[in-house]
Scaffold this motif. Structure first.
Motif, mmCIF file in Angstrom:
data_model
loop_
_atom_site.group_PDB
_atom_site.id
_atom_site.type_symbol
_atom_site.label_atom_id
_atom_site.label_comp_id
_atom_site.label_asym_id
_atom_site.label_seq_id
_atom_site.Cartn_x
_atom_site.Cartn_y
_atom_site.Cartn_z
ATOM 1 N N ASN A 149 0.812 -1.239 0.000
ATOM 2 C CA ASN A 149 0.000 0.000 0.000
ATOM 3 C C ASN A 149 0.838 1.278 0.000
ATOM 4 N N LEU A 150 2.158 1.143 -0.100
ATOM 5 C CA LEU A 150 3.018 2.333 -0.131
ATOM 6 C C LEU A 150 3.767 2.462 -1.462
ATOM 7 N N LYS A 153 4.405 5.816 -3.283
ATOM 8 C CA LYS A 153 4.206 6.826 -2.252
ATOM 9 C C LYS A 153 5.578 7.234 -1.694
ATOM 10 N N THR A 169 2.911 10.616 4.035
ATOM 11 C CA THR A 169 3.412 10.690 2.661
ATOM 12 C C THR A 169 3.473 12.142 2.185
ATOM 13 N N GLU A 173 -1.040 12.009 3.084
ATOM 14 C CA GLU A 173 -1.801 10.855 3.559
ATOM 15 C C GLU A 173 -1.074 10.189 4.732
ATOM 16 N N TYR A 175 -0.591 6.575 6.950
ATOM 17 C CA TYR A 175 -0.753 5.122 6.968
ATOM 18 C C TYR A 175 -0.285 4.595 8.324
ATOM 19 N N THR A 176 -0.999 3.603 8.851
ATOM 20 C CA THR A 176 -0.664 3.040 10.164
ATOM 21 C C THR A 176 -0.699 1.517 10.104
ATOM 22 N N TRP A 177 -0.029 0.900 11.106
ATOM 23 C CA TRP A 177 -0.100 -0.547 11.247
ATOM 24 C C TRP A 177 0.416 -0.936 12.633
ATOM 25 N N SER A 187 -8.395 2.568 12.754
ATOM 26 C CA SER A 187 -9.176 1.821 11.763
ATOM 27 C C SER A 187 -10.649 1.693 12.129
ATOM 28 N N PRO A 196 0.387 -1.824 6.305
ATOM 29 C CA PRO A 196 -0.014 -0.411 6.269
ATOM 30 C C PRO A 196 -1.375 -0.214 5.610
ATOM 31 N N ARG A 197 -2.209 0.569 6.271
ATOM 32 C CA ARG A 197 -3.487 0.965 5.676
ATOM 33 C C ARG A 197 -3.683 2.458 5.917
ATOM 34 N N ARG A 198 -4.271 3.117 4.946
ATOM 35 C CA ARG A 198 -4.467 4.551 5.070
ATOM 36 C C ARG A 198 -5.506 4.850 6.144
#
Length: 463
Positions: A149-150, A153, A169, A173, A175-177, A187, A196-198
């Motif tokens: 997902n990066l 980016k 980014t 944006e 992104y976390t995990w 989330s 990673p998800r935005r």
């Protein structure tokens, strides 16, 4: 009518300011105990460094040649050397050499999240909660690029909580995990996030300009100066006026009309810096880390009175209960937990940078950011004098010995030697010396500049 002041002689204001600023910029990594394992030659090459770990016993540093080295206790493989062996000798991380590090953060495991100037993200270390973002819970013994997902980016900022990770980014944006027991990945659930998800929700159409993590909470500043928060809130560290956890980003309404530029998170407290150079703080305060003059927790943003001067930098670290700030005039203040004491109001230090506050007073003594170290081209008084010996460009006196000139400075000879104080005159330009050989007399004069005698035995015999 008074006469105009004559043109200033000698050092200009700009030269003076540049000299003072260069002296202030110089950071002494020797304040961090872990660097006592490095030789002076190695220390001179360091241009970036980050001390981390539960006791400040691990360090990663980059040299002027963009080589990356690590040393220390290597908990959970956090040195990235491919094993879990501690090392007292610097070991090179070939994967990262030549990559040019842009920013770095670390968790409590510890795990490391690093971004390069190209915007690539590398992670390694502790991974029991998927905080490395590689889809597993296996500890990472070497730096590995995180691309899920990066792709395409460019990451420009990274932040780690205790066991979760966050990146920002270039297009604003987030992104976390990782660990999500309190909603710190934003989330909407409390399920750990392995990749990673935005972060969307309220941030969906916002451009984020700054991020930070507390132990189990996350913060983001957007371009219009609003602050969004999520995660653990048991100490009021989200600034929402409550103590309930927040599983998705929520704007801090109490900061309405205030433009925030930066946010910094301690273990369970938060600092923000406004565009007017003011500080607001909230959250845990058992060590006085809010700087409000008491030890009461605050769930709403509270003004911190640091100085009449404008504040230009705030500092905190998720592993410590210490706060620091720097003013426009260069004064550095600290408050909170400082060497076992509770400092409940901002205290003026003798430091030139906030980094030194954490080196000398935080527990553990870890860095709150990747430290940038300027090349040390500033000479000491002794070094400057040594450099000027036998320099015809600055000398005002020459000794003629065995047909060769030795260039010196009258004032220095008078200061250093009673003999010269009594014999030298202001109009002396050349003095012939016949009693000693050139090597012997040159060694004597050089001694006056350096406190060292450099004379081979064969030149000393018979003189």
């Amino acid at each position: 009518m008074e006469d105009e002041s004559p043109p200033s002689q000698g050092v200009s204001v700009k030269v003076l300011e540049a000299t003072l600023l260069s002296a202030l910029k110089m950071l002494d990594v020797g304040k961090w105990p872990i660097f006592s394992l490095c030789s002076q030659e190695e220390l001179k090459l360091i241009r970036q460094a980050c001390v981390f770990g539960s006791a400040g016993n691990e360090v990663l540093y980059a040299t002027e040649n963009d080589e990356v080295f690590v040393l220390g206790t290597n908990c959970s493989g956090c040195l990235g050397t491919g094993d879990i062996q501690s090392t007292m000798e610097p070991r090179r991380l070939d994967t990262l050499c030549g990559k040019k590090i842009a920013c770095l953060s670390y968790g409590s495991g510890p795990h490391i999240v690093l971004a390069t100037e190209e915007g690539e993200v590398y992670t390694w270390g502790h991974n029991a909660y998927s905080q490395l973002g590689n889809g597993t819970t296996n500890h990472g013994l070497v730096p590995c690029q995180v691309s899920t997902n990066l792709v395409n980016k460019k990451v420009i900022e990274v932040a780690c909580g205790s066991h979760h990770s966050m990146v920002l980014t270039s297009d604003g944006e987030v992104y976390t995990w990782g660990y999500n027991n309190s909603g710190q990945v934003g989330s909407g659930s409390t399920v750990n996030q392995p990749i990673p998800r935005r972060v969307t929700s309220c941030l969906q159409n916002k451009i984020v300009v700054n991020i930070a993590c507390g132990q189990m909470c996350s913060m983001a500043v957007v371009e219009n100066g609003e602050v969004y928060v999520w995660g653990y809130n048991g100490n009021g560290q989200l600034g929402l006026g409550s103590s309930g956890n927040q599983p998705t980003p929520c704007r801090i309404a109490a900061l309405q009309g205030i433009r925030v530029q930066r946010v910094a998170c301690g273990y369970a407290h938060t600092l923000v810096l406004t565009d007017e150079g003011q500080i607001y703080a909230w959250g845990a305060n058992s060590y006085g880390q809010l700087g409000t003059g008491n030890k009461s927790n605050q769930s709403y943003p509270t003004t911190v009175i640091v100085d009449k001067d404008r504040v230009i930098e705030i500092a905190a670290c998720h592993s410590a209960h210490t706060s620091a700030a720097k003013t426009q005039s260069g004064q550095v203040y600290m408050w909170g937990q400082c060497r076992g004491q509770s400092v409940i109001l901002p205290h003026l230090t003798h430091f030139a940078c906030t980094d030194d506050v954490f080196a000398c007073f935080a527990t553990p003594a870890v860095m709150w950011r990747l430290l940038l170290i300027e090349p040390d081209d500033h000479l000491t008084v002794a070094q400057s004098l040594k450099k000027e010996f036998d320099n015809p460009e600055t000398a005002d006196l020459k000794f003629l010995v065995d047909g060769k000139y030795i260039h010196v400075h009258k004032v220095l000879l008078k200061i250093r030697c009673e003999h010269f104080r009594s014999i030298l005159n202001s109009d002396d330009e050349i003095i012939e010396m016949n009693e000693f050989s050139y090597p012997v007399y040159r060694a004597f004069l050089e001694y006056l500049y350096t406190d060292n005698i450099r004379l081979p035995p064969e030149d000393a015999i018979g003189n």
